[in-house]
Design a protein around this motif. Structure first.
Motif, PDB file in Angstrom:
ATOM      1  N   PHE A   1       0.820  -1.211   0.000  1.00  0.00           N
ATOM      2  CA  PHE A   1       0.000   0.000   0.000  1.00  0.00           C
ATOM      3  C   PHE A   1       0.857   1.266   0.000  1.00  0.00           C
ATOM      4  O   PHE A   1       0.472   2.273  -0.586  1.00  0.00           O
ATOM      5  CB  PHE A   1      -0.967  -0.004   1.179  1.00  0.00           C
ATOM      6  N   ARG A   2       2.015   1.222   0.640  1.00  0.00           N
ATOM      7  CA  ARG A   2       2.924   2.367   0.600  1.00  0.00           C
ATOM      8  C   ARG A   2       3.421   2.597  -0.824  1.00  0.00           C
ATOM      9  O   ARG A   2       3.494   3.732  -1.286  1.00  0.00           O
ATOM     10  CB  ARG A   2       4.108   2.149   1.545  1.00  0.00           C
ATOM     11  N   LEU A   3       3.729   1.525  -1.537  1.00  0.00           N
ATOM     12  CA  LEU A   3       4.151   1.633  -2.933  1.00  0.00           C
ATOM     13  C   LEU A   3       3.033   2.228  -3.797  1.00  0.00           C
ATOM     14  O   LEU A   3       3.278   3.130  -4.599  1.00  0.00           O
ATOM     15  CB  LEU A   3       4.553   0.259  -3.475  1.00  0.00           C
ATOM     16  N   ILE A   4       1.814   1.758  -3.620  1.00  0.00           N
ATOM     17  CA  ILE A   4       0.679   2.276  -4.387  1.00  0.00           C
ATOM     18  C   ILE A   4       0.462   3.750  -4.074  1.00  0.00           C
ATOM     19  O   ILE A   4       0.251   4.573  -4.976  1.00  0.00           O
ATOM     20  CB  ILE A   4      -0.592   1.449  -4.097  1.00  0.00           C
ATOM     21  N   SER A   5       0.527   4.103  -2.807  1.00  0.00           N
ATOM     22  CA  SER A   5       0.310   5.489  -2.396  1.00  0.00           C
ATOM     23  C   SER A   5       1.366   6.421  -2.979  1.00  0.00           C
ATOM     24  O   SER A   5       1.042   7.481  -3.527  1.00  0.00           O
ATOM     25  CB  SER A   5       0.316   5.575  -0.867  1.00  0.00           C
ATOM     26  N   ASN A   6       2.629   6.044  -2.867  1.00  0.00           N
ATOM     27  CA  ASN A   6       3.705   6.883  -3.407  1.00  0.00           C
ATOM     28  C   ASN A   6       3.624   6.987  -4.927  1.00  0.00           C
ATOM     29  O   ASN A   6       3.884   8.044  -5.492  1.00  0.00           O
ATOM     30  CB  ASN A   6       5.071   6.339  -2.991  1.00  0.00           C
ATOM     31  N   SER A   7       3.254   5.894  -5.576  1.00  0.00           N
ATOM     32  CA  SER A   7       3.155   5.901  -7.038  1.00  0.00           C
ATOM     33  C   SER A   7       2.047   6.831  -7.512  1.00  0.00           C
ATOM     34  O   SER A   7       2.246   7.625  -8.427  1.00  0.00           O
ATOM     35  CB  SER A   7       2.905   4.493  -7.566  1.00  0.00           C
ATOM     36  N   GLN A   8       0.878   6.737  -6.896  1.00  0.00           N
ATOM     37  CA  GLN A   8      -0.235   7.588  -7.331  1.00  0.00           C
ATOM     38  C   GLN A   8       0.088   9.051  -7.092  1.00  0.00           C
ATOM     39  O   GLN A   8      -0.244   9.901  -7.900  1.00  0.00           O
ATOM     40  CB  GLN A   8      -1.554   7.181  -6.682  1.00  0.00           C
ATOM     41  N   ARG A   9       0.756   9.341  -5.981  1.00  0.00           N
ATOM     42  CA  ARG A   9       1.097  10.740  -5.694  1.00  0.00           C
ATOM     43  C   ARG A   9       2.075  11.277  -6.741  1.00  0.00           C
ATOM     44  O   ARG A   9       1.896  12.383  -7.263  1.00  0.00           O
ATOM     45  CB  ARG A   9       1.688  10.871  -4.299  1.00  0.00           C
ATOM     46  N   ALA A  10       3.106  10.493  -7.060  1.00  0.00           N
ATOM     47  CA  ALA A  10       4.091  10.944  -8.051  1.00  0.00           C
ATOM     48  C   ALA A  10       3.443  11.139  -9.425  1.00  0.00           C
ATOM     49  O   ALA A  10       3.711  12.126 -10.108  1.00  0.00           O
ATOM     50  CB  ALA A  10       5.239   9.941  -8.138  1.00  0.00           C
ATOM     51  N   ILE A  11       2.582  10.212  -9.813  1.00  0.00           N
ATOM     52  CA  ILE A  11       1.934  10.299 -11.127  1.00  0.00           C
ATOM     53  C   ILE A  11       1.015  11.516 -11.195  1.00  0.00           C
ATOM     54  O   ILE A  11       1.057  12.292 -12.155  1.00  0.00           O
ATOM     55  CB  ILE A  11       1.172   8.992 -11.441  1.00  0.00           C
ATOM     56  N   LEU A  12       0.187  11.705 -10.161  1.00  0.00           N
ATOM     57  CA  LEU A  12      -0.734  12.839 -10.184  1.00  0.00           C
ATOM     58  C   LEU A  12       0.008  14.176 -10.136  1.00  0.00           C
ATOM     59  O   LEU A  12      -0.371  15.122 -10.829  1.00  0.00           O
ATOM     60  CB  LEU A  12      -1.725  12.747  -9.030  1.00  0.00           C
ATOM     61  N   LEU A  13       1.053  14.264  -9.329  1.00  0.00           N
ATOM     62  CA  LEU A  13       1.809  15.517  -9.274  1.00  0.00           C
ATOM     63  C   LEU A  13       2.517  15.790 -10.595  1.00  0.00           C
ATOM     64  O   LEU A  13       2.587  16.935 -11.051  1.00  0.00           O
ATOM     65  CB  LEU A  13       2.791  15.508  -8.116  1.00  0.00           C
ATOM     66  N   PHE A  14       3.032  14.751 -11.244  1.00  0.00           N
ATOM     67  CA  PHE A  14       3.680  14.935 -12.533  1.00  0.00           C
ATOM     68  C   PHE A  14       2.668  15.433 -13.568  1.00  0.00           C
ATOM     69  O   PHE A  14       2.951  16.372 -14.320  1.00  0.00           O
ATOM     70  CB  PHE A  14       4.336  13.639 -13.005  1.00  0.00           C
ATOM     71  N   ILE A  15       1.500  14.821 -13.600  1.00  0.00           N
ATOM     72  CA  ILE A  15       0.463  15.267 -14.544  1.00  0.00           C
ATOM     73  C   ILE A  15       0.056  16.704 -14.238  1.00  0.00           C
ATOM     74  O   ILE A  15      -0.110  17.526 -15.149  1.00  0.00           O
ATOM     75  CB  ILE A  15      -0.758  14.317 -14.498  1.00  0.00           C
ATOM     76  N   GLY A  16      -0.067  17.029 -12.953  1.00  0.00           N
ATOM     77  CA  GLY A  16      -0.406  18.395 -12.574  1.00  0.00           C
ATOM     78  C   GLY A  16       0.650  19.403 -13.005  1.00  0.00           C
ATOM     79  O   GLY A  16       0.321  20.494 -13.493  1.00  0.00           O
ATOM     80  N   ILE A  17       1.925  19.046 -12.863  1.00  0.00           N
ATOM     81  CA  ILE A  17       3.015  19.941 -13.286  1.00  0.00           C
ATOM     82  C   ILE A  17       2.982  20.142 -14.795  1.00  0.00           C
ATOM     83  O   ILE A  17       3.126  21.263 -15.288  1.00  0.00           O
ATOM     84  CB  ILE A  17       4.378  19.394 -12.805  1.00  0.00           C
TER      85      ILE A  17
END
Length: 157
Positions: A41-57
């Protein structure tokens, strides 16, 4: 010009808030599982955060007037090359998530897989460690899902 900065900020803020909401939902869902699934779950959480922040940037840069088409195309090719190069590692990682969530094998089980027999002494997202007759074997998780695994009841011996 200031309206572009405000729009870019709002887009980035929206993606950041979305990542926080999804992170909270993942943590709520994680409570339904035992502590062995924490790493997954930590891997899933970190992955979704990185992906969403990258898309937002990327979207915020687009709102500021930057041409992001070349960036997105280059990252697509890079992602394809990395995915192809890391296909075995990714396969083991996905299989590890499946093993942690479905728990077909637990610590202490005596198993036989790929001509190796032994007691499971460690489970992680890349491989399973079994201790057999005078040796410790590291079995990649993808082999666990793609090969026959025998869980042997030691009380019958």
């Amino acid at each position: 010009m200031t309206s572009q900065f405000i729009q870019a900020f709002l887009v980035l803020a929206a993606f950041y808030i979305a990542s926080l909401i999804i992170d909270r939902a993942i943590k709520q869902f994680q409570r339904r599982f035992d502590s062995t699934a924490l790493e997954t779950f930590r891997l899933i959480s970190n992955s979704q955060r990185a992906i969403l922040l990258f898309i937002g940037i990327v979207l915020a840069l687009s709102k500021l007037g930057f041409d992001v088409a070349a960036l997105v195309a280059g990252l697509g090719l890079t992602g394809f090359a990395l995915g192809f190069a890391l296909k075995d590692a990714i396969s083991n990682l996905v299989a590890g998530v499946m093993i942690v969530l479905y728990k077909p094998i637990k610590l202490g089980n005596y198993i036989e897989v790929s001509n190796s027999k032994g007691t499971v002494i460690d489970l992680n997202l890349r491989y399973i460690t079994i201790k057999g007759e005078g040796a410790v074997h590291l079995i990649p998780n993808s082999l666990i899902l793609s090969n026959k695994v025998s869980i042997i009841d030691r009380e019958d011996d």
